[in-house]
Design a protein around this motif. Structure first.
Motif, PDB file in Angstrom:
ATOM      1  N   PHE A 149      12.148  19.439-111.644  1.00 49.91           N
ATOM      2  CA  PHE A 149      12.273  19.800-113.048  1.00 49.91           C
ATOM      3  C   PHE A 149      13.583  20.530-113.326  1.00 49.91           C
ATOM      4  O   PHE A 149      14.289  20.198-114.275  1.00 49.91           O
ATOM      5  CB  PHE A 149      11.083  20.645-113.501  1.00 49.91           C
ATOM      6  CG  PHE A 149      11.161  21.011-114.957  1.00 49.91           C
ATOM      7  CD1 PHE A 149      10.916  20.055-115.920  1.00 49.91           C
ATOM      8  CD2 PHE A 149      11.508  22.288-115.351  1.00 49.91           C
ATOM      9  CE1 PHE A 149      11.009  20.362-117.271  1.00 49.91           C
ATOM     10  CE2 PHE A 149      11.602  22.614-116.696  1.00 49.91           C
ATOM     11  CZ  PHE A 149      11.352  21.647-117.653  1.00 49.91           C
ATOM     12  N   LEU A 150      13.916  21.514-112.522  1.00 49.34           N
ATOM     13  CA  LEU A 150      15.136  22.278-112.772  1.00 49.34           C
ATOM     14  C   LEU A 150      16.396  21.439-112.567  1.00 49.34           C
ATOM     15  O   LEU A 150      17.373  21.593-113.298  1.00 49.34           O
ATOM     16  CB  LEU A 150      15.181  23.526-111.894  1.00 49.34           C
ATOM     17  CG  LEU A 150      14.099  24.576-112.190  1.00 49.34           C
ATOM     18  CD1 LEU A 150      14.186  25.730-111.206  1.00 49.34           C
ATOM     19  CD2 LEU A 150      14.197  25.065-113.625  1.00 49.34           C
ATOM     20  N   GLU A 151      16.375  20.542-111.596  1.00 44.63           N
ATOM     21  CA  GLU A 151      17.552  19.730-111.304  1.00 44.63           C
ATOM     22  C   GLU A 151      17.699  18.540-112.259  1.00 44.63           C
ATOM     23  O   GLU A 151      18.799  18.248-112.710  1.00 44.63           O
ATOM     24  CB  GLU A 151      17.500  19.181-109.861  1.00 44.63           C
ATOM     25  CG  GLU A 151      17.475  20.241-108.788  1.00 44.63           C
ATOM     26  CD  GLU A 151      16.079  20.810-108.541  1.00 44.63           C
ATOM     27  OE1 GLU A 151      15.989  21.852-107.877  1.00 44.63           O
ATOM     28  OE2 GLU A 151      15.084  20.232-109.022  1.00 44.63           O
ATOM     29  N   ARG A 152      16.591  17.848-112.531  1.00 40.99           N
ATOM     30  CA  ARG A 152      16.674  16.591-113.289  1.00 40.99           C
ATOM     31  C   ARG A 152      15.803  16.551-114.537  1.00 40.99           C
ATOM     32  O   ARG A 152      15.830  15.567-115.272  1.00 40.99           O
ATOM     33  CB  ARG A 152      16.304  15.418-112.371  1.00 40.99           C
ATOM     34  CG  ARG A 152      17.250  15.294-111.203  1.00 40.99           C
ATOM     35  CD  ARG A 152      17.024  14.091-110.299  1.00 40.99           C
ATOM     36  NE  ARG A 152      15.950  13.216-110.643  1.00 40.99           N
ATOM     37  CZ  ARG A 152      15.036  12.769-109.797  1.00 40.99           C
ATOM     38  NH1 ARG A 152      15.052  13.134-108.545  1.00 40.99           N
ATOM     39  NH2 ARG A 152      14.087  11.945-110.194  1.00 40.99           N
ATOM     40  N   GLY A 153      14.976  17.574-114.746  1.00 39.63           N
ATOM     41  CA  GLY A 153      14.129  17.615-115.933  1.00 39.63           C
ATOM     42  C   GLY A 153      12.945  16.678-115.883  1.00 39.63           C
ATOM     43  O   GLY A 153      12.440  16.256-116.921  1.00 39.63           O
ATOM     44  N   VAL A 154      12.484  16.338-114.683  1.00 39.44           N
ATOM     45  CA  VAL A 154      11.331  15.443-114.526  1.00 39.44           C
ATOM     46  C   VAL A 154      10.204  16.187-113.830  1.00 39.44           C
ATOM     47  O   VAL A 154      10.430  17.122-113.065  1.00 39.44           O
ATOM     48  CB  VAL A 154      11.708  14.162-113.738  1.00 39.44           C
ATOM     49  CG1 VAL A 154      12.659  13.292-114.546  1.00 39.44           C
ATOM     50  CG2 VAL A 154      12.321  14.499-112.396  1.00 39.44           C
ATOM     51  N   LEU A 155       8.970  15.766-114.119  1.00 37.86           N
ATOM     52  CA  LEU A 155       7.773  16.430-113.602  1.00 37.86           C
ATOM     53  C   LEU A 155       7.051  15.573-112.577  1.00 37.86           C
ATOM     54  O   LEU A 155       7.018  14.351-112.693  1.00 37.86           O
ATOM     55  CB  LEU A 155       6.794  16.710-114.749  1.00 37.86           C
ATOM     56  CG  LEU A 155       7.265  17.611-115.877  1.00 37.86           C
ATOM     57  CD1 LEU A 155       6.239  17.600-117.011  1.00 37.86           C
ATOM     58  CD2 LEU A 155       7.505  19.012-115.390  1.00 37.86           C
ATOM     59  N   THR A 156       6.428  16.253-111.618  1.00 38.42           N
ATOM     60  CA  THR A 156       5.491  15.556-110.740  1.00 38.42           C
ATOM     61  C   THR A 156       4.203  15.346-111.531  1.00 38.42           C
ATOM     62  O   THR A 156       3.991  16.003-112.564  1.00 38.42           O
ATOM     63  CB  THR A 156       5.169  16.400-109.486  1.00 38.42           C
ATOM     64  OG1 THR A 156       4.463  17.578-109.896  1.00 38.42           O
ATOM     65  CG2 THR A 156       6.415  16.763-108.699  1.00 38.42           C
ATOM     66  N   PRO A 157       3.325  14.467-111.082  1.00 39.34           N
ATOM     67  CA  PRO A 157       2.045  14.315-111.774  1.00 39.34           C
ATOM     68  C   PRO A 157       1.272  15.630-111.883  1.00 39.34           C
ATOM     69  O   PRO A 157       0.697  15.931-112.928  1.00 39.34           O
ATOM     70  CB  PRO A 157       1.299  13.284-110.925  1.00 39.34           C
ATOM     71  CG  PRO A 157       2.392  12.448-110.336  1.00 39.34           C
ATOM     72  CD  PRO A 157       3.487  13.441-110.041  1.00 39.34           C
ATOM     73  N   ASP A 158       1.262  16.432-110.819  1.00 34.74           N
ATOM     74  CA  ASP A 158       0.553  17.723-110.869  1.00 34.74           C
ATOM     75  C   ASP A 158       1.174  18.667-111.894  1.00 34.74           C
ATOM     76  O   ASP A 158       0.459  19.378-112.606  1.00 34.74           O
ATOM     77  CB  ASP A 158       0.533  18.384-109.488  1.00 34.74           C
ATOM     78  CG  ASP A 158      -0.385  17.676-108.503  1.00 34.74           C
ATOM     79  OD1 ASP A 158      -1.281  16.910-108.944  1.00 34.74           O
ATOM     80  OD2 ASP A 158      -0.212  17.890-107.288  1.00 34.74           O
TER      81      ASP A 158
END
Length: 85
Positions: free
Chosen positions: A23-32
């Motif tokens: 999230f901090l590096e690319r702004g994407v989330l894991t499913p959890d």
């Protein structure tokens, strides 16, 4: 359209489900992370709720009852239909 479905399927095939937070590096989330963030949103903002969607379109990496988030009943001073006038 058929072309959009092909492109969407290709993107999902080429983009694996995240296992580690980015999230901090690319702004994407894991499913959890997505489920945890959605749970907070639903808890804090009652217009939001989880939806399960059509069984044939569910993603196996998300809980069946938490496939996506929807919001309803949001107060609005003007509606989209009034903007076209």
């Amino acid at each position: 359209s058929m072309a959009m479905n092909i492109l969407r399927n290709a993107r999902e095939w080429a983009t694996p489900v995240l296992q580690n937070s980015a999230f901090l590096e690319r702004g994407v989330l894991t499913p959890d992370e997505f489920v945890a963030a959605g749970d907070q949103l639903v808890y804090r903002c009652p217009t939001w709720q989880w939806a399960s969607g059509e069984p044939s379109k569910r993603k196996p990496h998300l809980p069946a009852d938490k496939q996506y988030l929807v919001t309803r009943g949001v107060p609005c001073r003007s509606r989209v239909s009034s903007l076209s006038n």
